[in-house]
Scaffold this active site. Structure first.
Site, PDB file in Angstrom:
ATOM      1  CG  HIS A  37      52.015  71.502  45.299  1.00  0.00           C
ATOM      2  ND1 HIS A  37      52.192  72.851  45.462  1.00  0.00           N
ATOM      3  CD2 HIS A  37      51.514  71.039  46.463  1.00  0.00           C
ATOM      4  CE1 HIS A  37      51.804  73.194  46.680  1.00  0.00           C
ATOM      5  NE2 HIS A  37      51.394  72.110  47.312  1.00  0.00           N
ATOM      6  CG  HIS A  87      59.788  73.081  45.713  1.00  0.00           C
ATOM      7  ND1 HIS A  87      59.680  73.704  46.938  1.00  0.00           N
ATOM      8  CD2 HIS A  87      58.635  73.365  45.046  1.00  0.00           C
ATOM      9  CE1 HIS A  87      58.514  74.312  47.027  1.00  0.00           C
ATOM     10  NE2 HIS A  87      57.858  74.131  45.886  1.00  0.00           N
TER      11      HIS A  87
END
Length: 144
Positions: free
Chosen positions: A134, A33
Site C-alpha cells: 500500500h 504505483h
C-alpha cells in the site's frame, strides 16, 4: 531424518502459502504505483490502461501516485532501504514520483480526467511479509 524432512516440508508449505496470500496485494501495488517511465502528462492514459479506480467501484480515485522506479528499488524499503514510520516504512532516499490529481471530482470511469505533477519525495508505504502492499503518502524532505 524423516522428522527433519517433515519439518522442512511444513515450513516450506507455510512460506509458500504466505507468499501466495500476499501476491495479489503486491501485484495491485505494482499496477497502481510503479511506473519507471511515467510522466506528468500521461496520468489519464496510464490510469485508464491499468483500470485504476476507487476500491470496488467505478469511481475515479481522487489521487494516485506513481513511483518512477523499478520494483527492485522500491521493495527494499520494506527492509534495509527503509525505516519505521509509525506502522509504515519510510524510504531512506527520495524518489521521483508523479502525483495524478482528479480534475473532475465525482467522475466515474472512463471519464476520469487527471492533472499530473512531478515531485521528488521520500515515500511511506505499508509492507506485508517484506513486500510493498500500500502506498500511503509522499513526504517532503529537506537536505541536511
Amino acid at each position: 531424518m524423516k522428522i527433519s524432512f517433515a519439518c522442512l516440508l511444513v515450513l516450506c508449505t507455510t512460506v509458500i502459502c504466505q507468499d501466495e496470500s500476499i501476491r495479489p496485494r503486491y501485484q495491485k501495488f505494482i499496477s497502481q504505483h510503479i511506473n519507471a517511465g511515467m510522466s506528468a502528462t500521461r496520468c489519464n492514459a496510464v490510469i485508464h490502461e491499468r483500470g485504476i479506480t476507487k476500491t470496488n467501484s467505478n469511481e475515479c480515485k481522487e489521487t494516485n501516485t506513481f513511483i518512477r522506479a523499478t520494483t527492485n528499488l522500491v521493495k527494499p524499503i520494506c527492509s534495509q532501504a527503509g525505516e519505521p514510520y509509525g506502522t509504515m516504512r519510510k524510504s531512506l532516499k527520495p524518489f521521483d514520483i508523479v502525483v495524478c490529481t482528479l480534475k473532475n471530482q465525482g467522475a466515474r470511469r472512463p471519464h476520469c480526467d487527471y492533472k499530473g505533477q512531478s515531485r521528488t519525495r521520500k515515500i511511506a508505504i505499508n509492507c506485508g511479509q517484506g513486500f510493498p502492499v500500500h502506498f500511503e503518502r509522499d513526504i517532503v524532505h529537506f537536505n541536511d
